[in-house]
Motif scaffolding. Structure first.
Motif, PDB file in Angstrom:
ATOM      1  N   PHE A  56     -14.444  19.928 -53.328  1.00 39.33           N
ATOM      2  CA  PHE A  56     -13.046  19.656 -52.983  1.00 39.33           C
ATOM      3  C   PHE A  56     -12.874  18.237 -52.451  1.00 39.33           C
ATOM      4  O   PHE A  56     -12.008  17.482 -52.920  1.00 39.33           O
ATOM      5  CB  PHE A  56     -12.586  20.680 -51.937  1.00 39.33           C
ATOM      6  N   LEU A  57     -13.695  17.848 -51.484  1.00 40.31           N
ATOM      7  CA  LEU A  57     -13.580  16.516 -50.895  1.00 40.31           C
ATOM      8  C   LEU A  57     -13.959  15.422 -51.885  1.00 40.31           C
ATOM      9  O   LEU A  57     -13.373  14.330 -51.864  1.00 40.31           O
ATOM     10  CB  LEU A  57     -14.448  16.424 -49.639  1.00 40.31           C
ATOM     11  N   THR A  58     -14.918  15.691 -52.768  1.00 38.73           N
ATOM     12  CA  THR A  58     -15.300  14.682 -53.756  1.00 38.73           C
ATOM     13  C   THR A  58     -14.146  14.404 -54.701  1.00 38.73           C
ATOM     14  O   THR A  58     -13.805  13.247 -54.966  1.00 38.73           O
ATOM     15  CB  THR A  58     -16.540  15.134 -54.546  1.00 38.73           C
ATOM     16  N   TYR A  59     -13.532  15.457 -55.228  1.00 41.44           N
ATOM     17  CA  TYR A  59     -12.361  15.267 -56.095  1.00 41.44           C
ATOM     18  C   TYR A  59     -11.249  14.532 -55.351  1.00 41.44           C
ATOM     19  O   TYR A  59     -10.706  13.534 -55.821  1.00 41.44           O
ATOM     20  CB  TYR A  59     -11.817  16.619 -56.560  1.00 41.44           C
ATOM     21  N   LEU A  60     -10.892  15.037 -54.171  1.00 36.85           N
ATOM     22  CA  LEU A  60      -9.752  14.506 -53.440  1.00 36.85           C
ATOM     23  C   LEU A  60      -9.957  13.050 -53.047  1.00 36.85           C
ATOM     24  O   LEU A  60      -9.081  12.198 -53.263  1.00 36.85           O
ATOM     25  CB  LEU A  60      -9.493  15.353 -52.192  1.00 36.85           C
ATOM     26  N   LYS A  61     -11.112  12.739 -52.463  1.00 34.31           N
ATOM     27  CA  LYS A  61     -11.348  11.375 -52.000  1.00 34.31           C
ATOM     28  C   LYS A  61     -11.544  10.411 -53.166  1.00 34.31           C
ATOM     29  O   LYS A  61     -11.248   9.223 -53.041  1.00 34.31           O
ATOM     30  CB  LYS A  61     -12.546  11.339 -51.050  1.00 34.31           C
ATOM     31  N   MET A  62     -12.021  10.918 -54.296  1.00 33.74           N
ATOM     32  CA  MET A  62     -12.091  10.081 -55.488  1.00 33.74           C
ATOM     33  C   MET A  62     -10.678   9.683 -55.913  1.00 33.74           C
ATOM     34  O   MET A  62     -10.412   8.517 -56.216  1.00 33.74           O
ATOM     35  CB  MET A  62     -12.793  10.834 -56.618  1.00 33.74           C
ATOM     36  N   PHE A  63      -9.751  10.663 -55.908  1.00 33.10           N
ATOM     37  CA  PHE A  63      -8.371  10.363 -56.276  1.00 33.10           C
ATOM     38  C   PHE A  63      -7.712   9.430 -55.268  1.00 33.10           C
ATOM     39  O   PHE A  63      -6.897   8.581 -55.629  1.00 33.10           O
ATOM     40  CB  PHE A  63      -7.560  11.659 -56.367  1.00 33.10           C
ATOM     41  N   GLN A  64      -8.061   9.592 -54.003  1.00 27.05           N
ATOM     42  CA  GLN A  64      -7.454   8.765 -52.957  1.00 27.05           C
ATOM     43  C   GLN A  64      -8.062   7.368 -52.899  1.00 27.05           C
ATOM     44  O   GLN A  64      -7.448   6.447 -52.368  1.00 27.05           O
ATOM     45  CB  GLN A  64      -7.618   9.451 -51.591  1.00 27.05           C
ATOM     46  N   SER A  65      -9.277   7.203 -53.427  1.00 24.64           N
ATOM     47  CA  SER A  65      -9.989   5.929 -53.317  1.00 24.64           C
ATOM     48  C   SER A  65      -9.737   4.994 -54.488  1.00 24.64           C
ATOM     49  O   SER A  65      -9.777   3.774 -54.325  1.00 24.64           O
ATOM     50  CB  SER A  65     -11.503   6.167 -53.211  1.00 24.64           C
ATOM     51  N   TYR A  66      -9.502   5.573 -55.660  1.00 23.76           N
ATOM     52  CA  TYR A  66      -9.387   4.766 -56.876  1.00 23.76           C
ATOM     53  C   TYR A  66      -8.100   5.103 -57.622  1.00 23.76           C
ATOM     54  O   TYR A  66      -7.543   6.192 -57.463  1.00 23.76           O
ATOM     55  CB  TYR A  66     -10.587   5.016 -57.799  1.00 23.76           C
ATOM     56  N   PHE A 266      -5.246   0.503 -44.459  1.00 20.33           N
ATOM     57  CA  PHE A 266      -6.262  -0.337 -45.093  1.00 20.33           C
ATOM     58  C   PHE A 266      -7.658   0.180 -44.747  1.00 20.33           C
ATOM     59  O   PHE A 266      -8.480   0.458 -45.628  1.00 20.33           O
ATOM     60  CB  PHE A 266      -6.088  -1.785 -44.632  1.00 20.33           C
ATOM     61  N   LEU A 267      -7.917   0.349 -43.463  1.00 19.08           N
ATOM     62  CA  LEU A 267      -9.235   0.836 -43.040  1.00 19.08           C
ATOM     63  C   LEU A 267      -9.467   2.276 -43.488  1.00 19.08           C
ATOM     64  O   LEU A 267     -10.573   2.663 -43.835  1.00 19.08           O
ATOM     65  CB  LEU A 267      -9.371   0.724 -41.521  1.00 19.08           C
ATOM     66  N   ARG A 268      -8.391   3.067 -43.515  1.00 17.11           N
ATOM     67  CA  ARG A 268      -8.531   4.446 -43.971  1.00 17.11           C
ATOM     68  C   ARG A 268      -8.914   4.501 -45.449  1.00 17.11           C
ATOM     69  O   ARG A 268      -9.700   5.361 -45.867  1.00 17.11           O
ATOM     70  CB  ARG A 268      -7.228   5.213 -43.752  1.00 17.11           C
ATOM     71  N   ALA A 269      -8.387   3.584 -46.250  1.00 22.61           N
ATOM     72  CA  ALA A 269      -8.736   3.556 -47.672  1.00 22.61           C
ATOM     73  C   ALA A 269     -10.239   3.366 -47.854  1.00 22.61           C
ATOM     74  O   ALA A 269     -10.860   3.988 -48.725  1.00 22.61           O
ATOM     75  CB  ALA A 269      -7.965   2.436 -48.376  1.00 22.61           C
ATOM     76  N   VAL A 270     -10.830   2.511 -47.030  1.00 22.56           N
ATOM     77  CA  VAL A 270     -12.275   2.286 -47.102  1.00 22.56           C
ATOM     78  C   VAL A 270     -13.021   3.538 -46.628  1.00 22.56           C
ATOM     79  O   VAL A 270     -14.047   3.927 -47.210  1.00 22.56           O
ATOM     80  CB  VAL A 270     -12.683   1.064 -46.257  1.00 22.56           C
ATOM     81  N   LYS A 271     -12.509   4.197 -45.597  1.00 20.67           N
ATOM     82  CA  LYS A 271     -13.162   5.409 -45.091  1.00 20.67           C
ATOM     83  C   LYS A 271     -13.064   6.554 -46.101  1.00 20.67           C
ATOM     84  O   LYS A 271     -13.987   7.368 -46.223  1.00 20.67           O
ATOM     85  CB  LYS A 271     -12.546   5.801 -43.744  1.00 20.67           C
ATOM     86  N   TYR A 272     -11.951   6.629 -46.820  1.00 18.56           N
ATOM     87  CA  TYR A 272     -11.835   7.620 -47.886  1.00 18.56           C
ATOM     88  C   TYR A 272     -12.894   7.373 -48.956  1.00 18.56           C
ATOM     89  O   TYR A 272     -13.490   8.303 -49.499  1.00 18.56           O
ATOM     90  CB  TYR A 272     -10.445   7.561 -48.510  1.00 18.56           C
ATOM     91  N   LYS A 273     -13.113   6.096 -49.277  1.00 18.50           N
ATOM     92  CA  LYS A 273     -14.125   5.752 -50.273  1.00 18.50           C
ATOM     93  C   LYS A 273     -15.517   6.119 -49.755  1.00 18.50           C
ATOM     94  O   LYS A 273     -16.362   6.612 -50.509  1.00 18.50           O
ATOM     95  CB  LYS A 273     -14.041   4.258 -50.605  1.00 18.50           C
ATOM     96  N   ASP A 274     -15.753   5.903 -48.479  1.00 19.71           N
ATOM     97  CA  ASP A 274     -17.014   6.288 -47.848  1.00 19.71           C
ATOM     98  C   ASP A 274     -17.219   7.798 -47.961  1.00 19.71           C
ATOM     99  O   ASP A 274     -18.302   8.277 -48.312  1.00 19.71           O
ATOM    100  CB  ASP A 274     -16.992   5.844 -46.383  1.00 19.71           C
ATOM    101  N   THR A 275     -16.160   8.571 -47.669  1.00 21.94           N
ATOM    102  CA  THR A 275     -16.243  10.029 -47.752  1.00 21.94           C
ATOM    103  C   THR A 275     -16.520  10.485 -49.181  1.00 21.94           C
ATOM    104  O   THR A 275     -17.323  11.399 -49.417  1.00 21.94           O
ATOM    105  CB  THR A 275     -14.935  10.675 -47.257  1.00 21.94           C
ATOM    106  N   PHE A 276     -15.861   9.857 -50.146  1.00 17.49           N
ATOM    107  CA  PHE A 276     -16.082  10.207 -51.554  1.00 17.49           C
ATOM    108  C   PHE A 276     -17.550  10.064 -51.922  1.00 17.49           C
ATOM    109  O   PHE A 276     -18.163  11.003 -52.460  1.00 17.49           O
ATOM    110  CB  PHE A 276     -15.218   9.328 -52.464  1.00 17.49           C
ATOM    111  N   TYR A 277     -18.145   8.912 -51.639  1.00 23.20           N
ATOM    112  CA  TYR A 277     -19.540   8.691 -52.029  1.00 23.20           C
ATOM    113  C   TYR A 277     -20.501   9.567 -51.233  1.00 23.20           C
ATOM    114  O   TYR A 277     -21.515  10.039 -51.765  1.00 23.20           O
ATOM    115  CB  TYR A 277     -19.906   7.211 -51.898  1.00 23.20           C
ATOM    116  N   THR A 278     -20.187   9.811 -49.962  1.00 19.33           N
ATOM    117  CA  THR A 278     -21.037  10.688 -49.149  1.00 19.33           C
ATOM    118  C   THR A 278     -21.091  12.091 -49.740  1.00 19.33           C
ATOM    119  O   THR A 278     -22.174  12.682 -49.905  1.00 19.33           O
ATOM    120  CB  THR A 278     -20.520  10.745 -47.699  1.00 19.33           C
TER     121      THR A 278
END
Length: 356
Positions: A56-66, A266-278
């Motif tokens: 769930f988080l991988t899908y969601l954060k991928m959509f939110q990051s890119y 701005f910082l949240r966008a980077v943290k979302y990307k961090d969550t996606f890859y994690t």
């Protein structure tokens, strides 16, 4: 999930109490990584199967990051307005049943009890302005989603699982609270009137339904990432453009809502990307994809997040100083890193395809 009924006789009246028996777990991310609408959904999914939360988080954060070519980016963001995105992931990708009902306050208890009696956890929106243990109590309106785990008709109370958004603590925990029926009404009514939020949620699995296999889900994530990304700008670069436009135009936005302020998003966008890859790497490890490409991705991920965080911090300092942002060298380096990660993920996709 451990479901149980308790029927008791209260002054000659048959009263039914019910608990879903959700097991709480460590709350691994603070509010700026996963918000209060995402957390209870993830907790329910993890109770069905531990790795469902990671999918769930991988899908969601991928959509939110890119940027993705087949999605409306404005619906995949922060507030409850991204209901369609959440429902799409949970229903279309993970195969769960999704119930979303807009109700008047007088129908809230009937709907909650009905869903609980059917064995389904319930998520109810509320305004933290009305909740005495919240930092927003009596100060400002704030959307929140409460996970209801059971009810007690005699005590006229609900068992509520809530997440802790406090920062600077090592381990975040979900906690279980007792909310009176009138308190739920008050929270719900305030959210409906002041925040235009009134969707009661429930998600659950059907016993006789076939669910997607881990390998198929993993391949789907890889295909989405590789094939459907926009060729254009990154979200982080859009924020830099926004900062520079404000400076050049001489108009600095004064946004009162913290979730819309440039430094937060701005910082949240980077943290979302961090969550996606994690979470994505956790799925690869769980599926025993231990190749040279995956090890390389582990290394690249840390460097990528550090580079984007450095760019965000430098850009925001320029914003505070009311100076335009010129980070051409840093941006070229991070885009090169993004391209290398995409190349590595293409290799991983080819490797996963060979898994039987």
């Amino acid at each position: 999930m451990d479901q149980s009924f308790l029927v008791i006789l209260n002054r000659g009246v048959l009263v039914m109490n019910y608990t879903i028996g959700l097991s709480t777990s460590n709350n691994l991310y603070t509010f700026d990584y996963t918000n209060c609408f995402e957390k209870p959904l993830g907790l329910i999914l993890s109770n069905e199967e531990e790795m469902f939360q990671s999918y769930f988080l991988t899908y969601l954060k991928m959509f939110q990051s890119y940027r993705f070519s087949s999605l409306d980016s404005h619906s995949i963001f922060y507030t409850v307005d991204f209901n369609d995105a959440l429902s799409y992931i949970i229903k279309e990708k993970l195969g769960f049943e999704v119930v979303i009902q807009d109700e008047e306050v007088e129908d809230v208890h009937r709907v909650i009890k009905q869903l609980l009696s059917e064995g389904h956890p319930v998520m109810v929106p509320g305004n933290l302005h009305e909740l005495n243990y919240s930092e927003h109590y009596q100060t400002n309106d704030w959307k929140h989603l409460f996970l209801i785990n059971g009810y007690n008709e005699v005590k006229q109370a609900y068992s509520v699982i809530d997440s802790n958004h406090k920062k600077n603590i090592t381990t975040l925990r979900y906690e279980e609270f007792t909310f009176s029926f009138p308190l739920i009404e008050q929270l719900y009514l305030s959210a409906k009137e002041k925040l235009n939020v009134s969707s009661i949620w429930s998600i659950y699995r059907l016993e006789d339904k076939d669910y997607p296999k881990d390998r198929d889900l993993l391949l789907d994530i890889l295909e989405w990432f590789i094939d459907r990304r926009y060729k254009g700008t990154y979200k982080e670069l859009e924020y830099i453009e926004r900062i520079n436009k404000q400076i050049i135009d001489g108009i600095i936005e004064e946004e009162l809502d913290i979730t819309k302020q440039i430094d937060f998003i701005f910082l949240r966008a980077v943290k979302y990307k961090d969550t996606f890859y994690t979470e994505f790497l956790k799925l690869l490890d769980n599926n025993l994809v231990d190749t040279e490409s995956v090890q390389k991705l582990h290394q690249l991920k840390k460097d990528l997040i550090n580079k984007w965080t450095d760019i965000a911090n430098k850009a925001l300092i320029r914003h505070y100083l009311k100076e335009t942002v010129t980070l051409d060298v840093e941006i070229q380096q991070v885009l090169k890193q993004e391209a290398e990660i995409l190349r590595i993920i293409c290799l991983i996709r080819d490797e996963v395809q060979t898994i039987k």
